[in-house]
Design a protein around this motif. Structure first.
Motif, PDB file in Angstrom:
ATOM      1  N   ARG A 119     -14.670   2.020  48.241  1.00 26.13           N
ATOM      2  CA  ARG A 119     -13.980   1.170  49.223  1.00 26.13           C
ATOM      3  C   ARG A 119     -13.282   2.045  50.262  1.00 26.13           C
ATOM      4  NH1 ARG A 119     -10.407  -4.092  47.980  1.00 26.13           N
ATOM      5  NH2 ARG A 119     -12.538  -4.865  47.967  1.00 26.13           N
ATOM      6  N   ALA A 178     -14.997   2.154  42.209  1.00 32.77           N
ATOM      7  CA  ALA A 178     -14.863   1.020  43.133  1.00 32.77           C
ATOM      8  C   ALA A 178     -13.808   1.325  44.200  1.00 32.77           C
ATOM      9  CB  ALA A 178     -14.513  -0.256  42.370  1.00 32.77           C
ATOM     10  N   VAL A 179     -12.681   1.894  43.777  1.00 36.35           N
ATOM     11  CA  VAL A 179     -11.626   2.262  44.729  1.00 36.35           C
ATOM     12  C   VAL A 179     -12.153   3.317  45.705  1.00 36.35           C
ATOM     13  CG1 VAL A 179      -9.395   3.443  44.968  1.00 36.35           C
ATOM     14  CG2 VAL A 179      -9.696   1.693  43.196  1.00 36.35           C
ATOM     15  N   SER A 180     -12.851   4.310  45.169  1.00 45.05           N
ATOM     16  CA  SER A 180     -13.295   5.432  46.007  1.00 45.05           C
ATOM     17  C   SER A 180     -14.305   4.994  47.058  1.00 45.05           C
ATOM     18  CB  SER A 180     -13.897   6.531  45.124  1.00 45.05           C
ATOM     19  OG  SER A 180     -12.915   7.064  44.263  1.00 45.05           O
ATOM     20  N   LYS A 183     -12.992   1.516  37.778  1.00 49.23           N
ATOM     21  CA  LYS A 183     -11.968   1.298  38.806  1.00 49.23           C
ATOM     22  C   LYS A 183     -11.979   2.450  39.810  1.00 49.23           C
ATOM     23  CE  LYS A 183      -6.998   0.254  39.087  1.00 49.23           C
ATOM     24  NZ  LYS A 183      -6.808  -1.203  38.974  1.00 49.23           N
ATOM     25  N   TYR A 184     -12.099   3.665  39.307  1.00 52.78           N
ATOM     26  CA  TYR A 184     -12.116   4.836  40.189  1.00 52.78           C
ATOM     27  C   TYR A 184     -13.265   4.761  41.199  1.00 52.78           C
ATOM     28  CZ  TYR A 184     -12.741   9.650  41.788  1.00 52.78           C
ATOM     29  OH  TYR A 184     -12.902  10.765  42.569  1.00 52.78           O
TER      30      TYR A 184
END
Lengths: 424, 424
Positions: free
Chosen positions: A171, A167-169, A164-165
């Motif tokens: 993005r 993918a968020v970063s 998740k980290y």
């Protein structure tokens, strides 16, 4: 058959820590409290298995219920972890015997070992040797690794949050670069963990939901680096989308197996500089295509990022800790709870079990059909697998703008042995 | 006196983007809608001021209310930003005249410029020149910079969120390293932005609430790097706490003004490698003290991290956008809304105003009394100043485990001029 004698338990954290390994500890400790007739105290190893070898045990009963509960939202290893691999039985039987000596001295009948493949191997051997030495210990492995490379289990607790980290970063960084690309940075490179398997790099691909979304290129350890194809794709992206966002696994390799990170950067003193594949890739782009670049190396930030943990991951980490105790209570031995995927579309999972003998020392690679044809992105099959693992947010409590993580008292248990043990 | 004629407005984003500059855009656009009798359409510059020079305007009226509202939780520059500094009036009067030509062609009477010190200077010059050319334009600056170096305003929107990100990150990484230090990494180095001022590095110090907390050492651009003192402190920390967490500003310098980042790392081809002070510092520790290290370079991740934005920062970013429009409606010109701190203990702030002439090209450095005596940490005065700025969480909406950020349609406004303008 379940044991009837009440005995103490030993819990240890092993290897690289994660954002959720303490949630597993929380699962173990809270569940053990429900079995007071069978489990006495739960001791934890200070700095992992080293704590057992040196008889440096932590009395978890000295911690408040509130602090134990706070482990569910605290990253890192609350009792300390270690990178210490026990040798094989043949090479260093003394280590295993020492473990059993310490367990016996503290009336420990349950051994919960929270780690990756190596740790599962250790737990298996302790189980076997303790049996043959006439002091049988129930050994249960608890899966943990950001690398997601444990076999049998559908995923490994710790992975979902780092997934998740990243993918968020990417993005967020992608949005940033897109808005500046006209006059400034056109190529952004983010390095992520994964020395042997590209699971973490693959997870970054979840951020790319529509054409043109970051990341545009993912470099996996599983795919030999093709410089010409890579540069072509970078150039195509810049021309088409105005910029190019790249995620590179620290384990990205050339055809001959050399790591890109070892390309040979040296510092001012002529010393070889260690680590950092992102600057190597960024420099390559600059030299060959001339584009302005920026690069980031997330390093520990990614695996410690409890503030953006996946709720699915936290839940699963807690559940495997809980299941480990329940397995022991059911008389099981030399097993590890696993995550079993029941459904992908509407994600459902349950706890399963795997014999340690089948888990130990087996690495699960990224399947070939999870990597796109050009070797530089993920497929829909990969996306379907990964997506449920990053779902849900489970934010820690905040105070004064910062997440509140617990530091335990970690009070020592009085030593009972007059022997010592030197860690090599 | 307020204008009576209804005119269009122009809004542009300038320089490095932030996690909250779009919240300022949101404030401008939503507030402009409340003054329909005075403000016609709001045009945005595609890629900042370049969009004005090349008559590449975006019609924001084509965006839905929902999408405009979503700007409040979307990082980056939604209309594109640029690093393009207009030369002085003497050097390139043509650029300013071109801006006014485009504004006149599109009946633009209001110029809202969202940026740092350079942009305030540009807005001021446009205001002055437009007056003298007989087409007076109301020019209002909107403060934005992660560097927090704008004068007069108590803080700059964009800073609070990057401050929160670095404090959260070093806290998390510190927990990670602490739990592994017995057998693995003992020194962790995190590089943060701030080429000229150490505000961002200073903010990481908020994570250290108790003795032994990370970060243990902060290296500021304002303090010449003292290698001996630094190494001594690293060694002391490792001996006392078991590990040492270091935050280094990209602008950290030697006594002679050379950047540490330029220490001269070269790649395999002998090319000088650009950027990355973290590996330089980490290698130094390894060579001189022998400790195992890891390092991270957050780069754009820090300024794009909307997922962990400061609520205070988002609120202030919106408020300066809103105030800019209100100032214009009140007939003010050549001013910038500021953040005025009314109380620190129970943080209260309000909007103030500063003449652009006093803001333009002035950099606010970290005050001396914000840096500890040994030059490697922050003081209580600094902590008191910084703490309110990272307070509160304002999470974006999540879907499928990922934050949902808006991409606008960004539809162009038909050109009215038959002249073109070449960007140098």
């Amino acid at each position: 058959m379940a044991k009837v004698k009440k005995q103490n338990a030993f819990y240890a954290q092993s290897g690289g820590v994660t954002a959720v390994i303490n949630a597993s500890a929380c699962g173990v400790l809270e569940t053990a409290k429900l079995y007071k007739s069978k489990i006495g105290k739960v001791y934890a190893g200070r700095n992992g298995i080293i704590g057992a070898l040196t008889e440096d045990l932590i009395d978890t009963s000295k911690e408040s219920r509130k602090d134990i509960a706070a482990l569910a939202h605290t990253p890192s290893g609350a009792f300390g972890s270690c990178r210490y691999k026990l040798k094989s039985l043949e090479e260093n039987r003394a280590e295993y015997e020492r473990l059993i000596e310490v367990f016996k001295a503290h009336d420990i009948g349950y051994f919960f070992y929270n780690g990756g493949g190596d740790s599962m191997d250790t737990a298996l051997k302790v189980s076997q040797l303790s049996e043959s030495l006439g002091y049988p210990i129930t050994c249960i492995g608890i899966p943990k690794t950001v690398d997601n490379d444990l076999p049998i289990t559908d995923c490994s607790p710790g992975f979902g949050s780092v997934a998740k980290y990243v993918a968020v970063s990417i993005r967020e960084a992608g949005f940033d670069v897109a808005s500046m690309a006209k006059t400034s940075t056109k190529v952004f490179v983010m390095e992520v963990m994964g020395r042997h398997a590209g699971w973490i790099a693959a997870a970054s691909g979840l951020a790319a939901e529509n054409e043109g979304d970051a990341p545009h290129i993912i470099l996996f350890p599983e795919v030999a680096f093709n410089q010409a194809a890579f540069l072509q794709k970078v150039d195509d992206c810049v021309k088409k989308f105005g910029y190019c966002a790249i995620v590179v696994s620290e384990g990205a390799k050339y055809e001959d197996g050399t790591f890109l990170a070892d390309a040979g950067t040296t510092d001012a003193f002529g010393h070889k500089q260690l680590g950092g594949v992102a600057p190597v890739v960024a420099n390559l782009v600059k030299q060959e295509l001339g584009y302005k670049y920026h690069w980031a190396v997330a390093d520990y930030l990614q695996r410690a990022a409890r503030h953006i943990a996946s709720e699915t991951d936290v839940d699963q980490a807690y559940a495997v800790g809980q299941a480990a105790v329940e397995f022991a209570m059911e008389g099981k031995n030399a097993v590890m709870p696993t995550i079993v995927r029941k459904n992908t579309k509407t994600y459902r999972w349950e706890i399963g079990e795997a014999p340690l003998s089948e888990v130990a020392n087996v690495e699960k690679q990224l399947p070939k059909n999870y990597i796109s044809k050009d070797g530089m992105h993920i497929t829909d099959a990969c996306r379907d697998y990964l997506l449920p693992l990053i779902k849900g947010e489970y934010f820690p409590p905040f105070k004064n703008g910062l997440p509140q993580y617990v530091k335990l008292k970690n009070e020592p248990v009085a030593k009972k042995l007059d022997t010592t043990f030197e860690i090599e």
